[in-house]
Design an enzyme around this catalytic site. Sequence first.
Site, short mmCIF file in Angstrom:
data_model
loop_
_atom_site.label_atom_id
_atom_site.label_comp_id
_atom_site.label_asym_id
_atom_site.label_seq_id
_atom_site.Cartn_x
_atom_site.Cartn_y
_atom_site.Cartn_z
N SER A 111 1.05 -1.03 0.25
CA SER A 111 0.16 -0.03 0.07
C SER A 111 0.67 1.58 0.24
CB SER A 111 -0.98 -0.09 0.70
OG SER A 111 -1.54 0.99 1.25
N HIS A 112 0.55 1.75 1.29
CA HIS A 112 1.28 2.91 1.57
C HIS A 112 2.80 3.10 1.60
CE1 HIS A 112 -0.57 1.88 4.59
NE2 HIS A 112 0.21 3.16 5.44
N ASP A 275 -1.85 6.67 -3.11
CA ASP A 275 -0.75 5.52 -2.26
C ASP A 275 0.00 4.81 -3.77
OD1 ASP A 275 -2.95 4.37 -2.31
OD2 ASP A 275 -1.85 3.46 -1.02
N ASP A 277 -0.29 1.76 -3.97
CA ASP A 277 -1.61 0.58 -4.93
C ASP A 277 -2.63 1.44 -5.43
OD1 ASP A 277 -2.38 0.86 -1.76
OD2 ASP A 277 -3.68 -0.75 -2.55
N ASP A 279 -5.48 3.22 -3.88
CA ASP A 279 -6.90 3.03 -2.74
C ASP A 279 -7.25 4.41 -1.80
OD1 ASP A 279 -5.33 2.20 -1.19
OD2 ASP A 279 -5.97 0.42 -0.41
N ARG A 280 -5.67 5.30 -1.92
CA ARG A 280 -5.94 5.91 -0.81
C ARG A 280 -6.19 7.39 -1.66
NH1 ARG A 280 -2.08 5.55 4.54
NH2 ARG A 280 -3.18 3.54 5.71
N LYS A 374 -11.46 0.85 -1.05
CA LYS A 374 -11.18 2.63 -1.39
C LYS A 374 -10.79 2.87 -2.49
CE LYS A 374 -7.26 2.60 1.61
NZ LYS A 374 -7.26 2.19 3.27
C1 G1P Z 1 -4.03 1.43 8.59
C2 G1P Z 1 -5.39 2.78 8.54
C3 G1P Z 1 -6.61 2.10 8.20
C4 G1P Z 1 -6.26 1.85 6.48
C5 G1P Z 1 -5.14 0.45 6.14
C6 G1P Z 1 -4.83 0.17 5.27
O1 G1P Z 1 -4.01 0.93 9.30
O2 G1P Z 1 -4.98 4.42 9.74
O3 G1P Z 1 -7.48 3.21 8.00
O4 G1P Z 1 -7.35 1.06 6.50
O5 G1P Z 1 -3.56 1.61 7.71
O6 G1P Z 1 -4.56 0.90 4.41
P1 G1P Z 1 -3.59 0.67 10.57
O7 G1P Z 1 -2.44 0.65 10.68
O8 G1P Z 1 -4.28 1.77 11.63
O9 G1P Z 1 -4.08 -0.80 11.41
ZN ZN Z 2 -3.74 1.50 0.26
#
Ligand code: G1P
Ligand code: ZN
Length: 538
Positions: A111-112, A275, A277, A279-280, A374
């Site tokens: 992801s990010h 981000d 992938d 989704d953000r 998302k």
């Molecule tokens: C974090 C974000 C959450 C999101 C997830 C995946 O998770 O807070 O909202 O769904 O990344 O993108 P966390 O590290 O807080 O468990």
């Molecule tokens: Zn992501």
Amino acid sequence: MIQTIKTTPYTDQKMGTAGLRKKSQVVLQPNYFENFIQSIFNVIKPAGKTYVVGGDGRFYNDIAIQKLIKMASANGVKKLIIGQNGYLSTPASSNIILKRHTDGGFVLTASHNPGGPNGDFGIKFATATGGQCSSQVSDEIFAQTKNISEYRIIDAQDIKLDTIGTQTLEGMEIEVIDPITDYVEMMRGIFDFDAIKKLFANGFTMCFDAMNAVTGPYAIEIFENTLGAAPGSVRNSTPKPDFGGLHPDPNLVYAKDLVNIMFGDKSPDFGAANDGDGDRNMILGKKFFVTPSDSLAILTDNYALIPAYKNGIYGVAKSMATSTAVARVAEAHKIGYYEVPTGWKYFVNLMDSKRITFCGEESFGTGSSHIREKDGIWAILFWLNIIAATGKSVEQITREHWQKYGRSYYLRFDFDGIPTDTANDLMKNLEQKLPSLNGTSQGNFKVKLAETFVYNDPVDHSSTANGMRILMTDGSRIVFRLSGTSSSGATLRVYLEKLEKHDFDAVPREMVDELLRIAMTIAEIEKRTGKKQADIIT
Ligand code: G1P
Ligand code: ZN
């Protein structure tokens, strides 16, 4: 030829908030990736089934995808649908799972989180719902990883993924697709592309930062080629294995270049980023930032401006930690409203059962029931559609929203790299303290309710505890959670929200200062972690 390879288990393959996420060096250990994939297969029994496969292009994507293809074939999978060159954004993957009625899918992404040999790698596994598997399924998979003794793989040459078309591997069909076309079509079916086209034709300017990650090609096709944004509106548009050194998390800290552009002289009318992938999303106006919590509230309030939603929406949900801004909108529109634990998978049942249409999280995630993840580009198009329909700027839209509903000043404070035991002890201590806080005065606030948040899913009746919250009588809140996506150590997240009905021009950091002091004291953060302040504030 199918090979059965002996292996020994790893003990750390538990999925978190969004799949398995680890340091690349951890995933590079012998059989680490194979063990995890075989454990999934052992649970889902993939013989005769069809799955979607892709990744965000980060380091190891190319190698891991070949292993996955060969293991899928050896485990009797009927067909894989793979994004060209092995790339798929998370939302595009969810769309294909639903549109092609497949049995699920795999997105290779952290992801990010940064990519590269010293960055992170990860695997998200989705079911036929188009959303990530439930906690029950991930628990079963985790149990498998602890006992695994062998995996199956085909001994074959690598599959070529650069050309669209169909090929086979030992009886398994492999269809390489262009994922962008389907995605653009889906967006065209939701938003008023003609109105957005007119907006750009009239000189509206935007800057989109793909952060050298997977959405670059989607963004070029949609914003520049289809909607007519000026060439160059999309920056960092070529996916790179290490994201060109960027941390592909669209927030004020990591999307610094975009923020400088949007807050500089001659800034474009609109700014956005996605981000790794896709989704953000982050939304910016000229010298103006919209918090994700406000964005969810504003999109919900304006649903009637969007062709796909104009006849009404079911309801809206947010993660508990997300600000309450959208709750006030739901109340005004008399639509259903739900609060769920952090993690997109908790929205899936609500969408499938038509309880909600929109949902979002404070962590720069917004989406709707068009898919089960998302969707960064969806959120951006939603904003562009509102701007096109109203002729108002991002700042105007947001300020009018605050006038109508009040402003939830909101910030998240992350305390990173805490030893896991220290973090768990801190949370345990806090939990024991909560009951004694009820009804007490804390500075200028009075505690209405201090509790562990427990979500009871109205559809499958499962019950999940996630974090703790202290609700004040004036609508302000303090929320504590441990991150479920850290790839090493623990991260304590403290979410602060101060509801304000009149003053909309204060500095958010100052507005939540007293709440921060209360949170630090109640949770004994400095005493237990040695940290005087948060590492990251978003
Ligand atoms: C974090 C974000 C959450 C999101 C997830 C995946 O998770 O807070 O909202 O769904 O990344 O993108 P966390 O590290 O807080 O468990
Ligand atoms: Zn992501």
